[in-house]
Design a protein around this motif. Structure first.
Motif, PDB file in Angstrom:
ATOM      1  N   TYR A  31       0.836  -1.199   0.000  1.00  0.00           N
ATOM      2  CA  TYR A  31       0.000   0.000   0.000  1.00  0.00           C
ATOM      3  C   TYR A  31       0.876   1.257   0.000  1.00  0.00           C
ATOM      4  CZ  TYR A  31      -3.608   3.296   1.631  1.00  0.00           C
ATOM      5  OH  TYR A  31      -4.473   4.350   1.762  1.00  0.00           O
ATOM      6  N   THR A  32       1.878   1.276   0.845  1.00  0.00           N
ATOM      7  CA  THR A  32       2.774   2.435   0.938  1.00  0.00           C
ATOM      8  C   THR A  32       3.497   2.669  -0.378  1.00  0.00           C
ATOM      9  OG1 THR A  32       3.090   2.037   3.296  1.00  0.00           O
ATOM     10  CG2 THR A  32       4.732   3.423   2.201  1.00  0.00           C
ATOM     11  N   VAL A  33       4.088   1.625  -0.931  1.00  0.00           N
ATOM     12  CA  VAL A  33       4.834   1.765  -2.187  1.00  0.00           C
ATOM     13  C   VAL A  33       3.885   2.174  -3.315  1.00  0.00           C
ATOM     14  CG1 VAL A  33       6.211   0.533  -3.905  1.00  0.00           C
ATOM     15  CG2 VAL A  33       6.674   0.210  -1.467  1.00  0.00           C
ATOM     16  N   GLN A  34       2.707   1.569  -3.375  1.00  0.00           N
ATOM     17  CA  GLN A  34       1.743   1.949  -4.416  1.00  0.00           C
ATOM     18  C   GLN A  34       1.362   3.425  -4.304  1.00  0.00           C
ATOM     19  OE1 GLN A  34      -1.290  -1.045  -3.732  1.00  0.00           O
ATOM     20  NE2 GLN A  34      -0.576  -2.277  -5.469  1.00  0.00           N
ATOM     21  N   LYS A  35       1.144   3.913  -3.090  1.00  0.00           N
ATOM     22  CA  LYS A  35       0.787   5.320  -2.894  1.00  0.00           C
ATOM     23  C   LYS A  35       1.957   6.241  -3.277  1.00  0.00           C
ATOM     24  CE  LYS A  35      -3.429   4.967  -1.468  1.00  0.00           C
ATOM     25  NZ  LYS A  35      -4.530   5.513  -2.262  1.00  0.00           N
ATOM     26  N   ILE A  36       3.163   5.816  -2.979  1.00  0.00           N
ATOM     27  CA  ILE A  36       4.335   6.593  -3.399  1.00  0.00           C
ATOM     28  C   ILE A  36       4.367   6.689  -4.920  1.00  0.00           C
ATOM     29  CG2 ILE A  36       6.865   6.500  -3.565  1.00  0.00           C
ATOM     30  CD1 ILE A  36       6.833   5.441  -0.641  1.00  0.00           C
TER      31      ILE A  36
END
Length: 187
Positions: A31-36
């Motif tokens: 989720y974090t990497v996708q949002k980045i």
């Protein structure tokens, strides 16, 4: 005390706004990497999503400095070239989804060793606990209200809002902000 880095030895011309290194594939890390990536922040940072325990069917790996075999053998290694070239660290802890627990690993302590301000995608109250134990965090740089948010998704979204603001700063503004918290980093 005489082994602590002096400010004139510190790299004050880092090319990356942040780093976010992820070994094991987990929902909160994806989720974090996708949002980045969705927010085009990847151009400002050093990011990995190695998936060392296999592949993630929802997202391909992102390799930065180690492949899955290397990371599995040596997940405590800190690549000095990456740390020395990134201003701050987004530490994605192991189990932020367990809301009634507090679990802090080396991921939070690595930036401390490298004199990097950090935001922790961890359990609710992680920063509060660190402060209680005598560590300093970085409310002078960004809002730490995320630490008290109820879900890991809310905490992550707030961290990403902080990260957007950080990435928008000029090199000179980042340098000035790091100088503002230099004593906290050494502490």
């Amino acid at each position: 005390h005489d082994q602590i880095i002096q400010s004139d030895w510190y790299n004050w011309n880092k090319s990356k706004a942040f780093m976010c290194l992820n070994g094991k594939a987990k929902d909160h890390r994806r989720y974090t990497v996708q949002k980045i990536l969705e927010n085009d922040l990847d151009q400002h940072g050093s990011i990995s999503y190695v998936c060392y325990d296999g592949t993630d069917p929802k997202m391909p790996p992102i390799l930065l400095d180690q492949n899955s075999h290397q990371l599995r053998r040596n997940d405590r290694w800190m690549n000095p070239e990456i740390y020395n070239d990134c201003w701050i660290n987004i530490a994605t802890e192991s189990m932020p989804h367990i809301e009634n627990d507090l679990f802090i690993t080396e991921k939070t302590f690595k930036p401390m060793l490298q004199l990097q301000p950090f935001m922790v995608q961890g359990n609710k109250g992680t920063l509060e606990y660190l402060k209680h134990k005598g560590y300093r965090t970085f409310e002078k740089l960004w809002s730490e209200k995320y630490d008290q948010m109820d879900t890991w998704q809310e905490r992550t979204d707030a961290i990403l809002a902080n990260l957007k603001q950080w990435c928008a700063l000029t090199l000179e503004e980042k340098q000035a902000k790091i100088k503002l918290v230099w004593d906290d980093l050494l502490h």
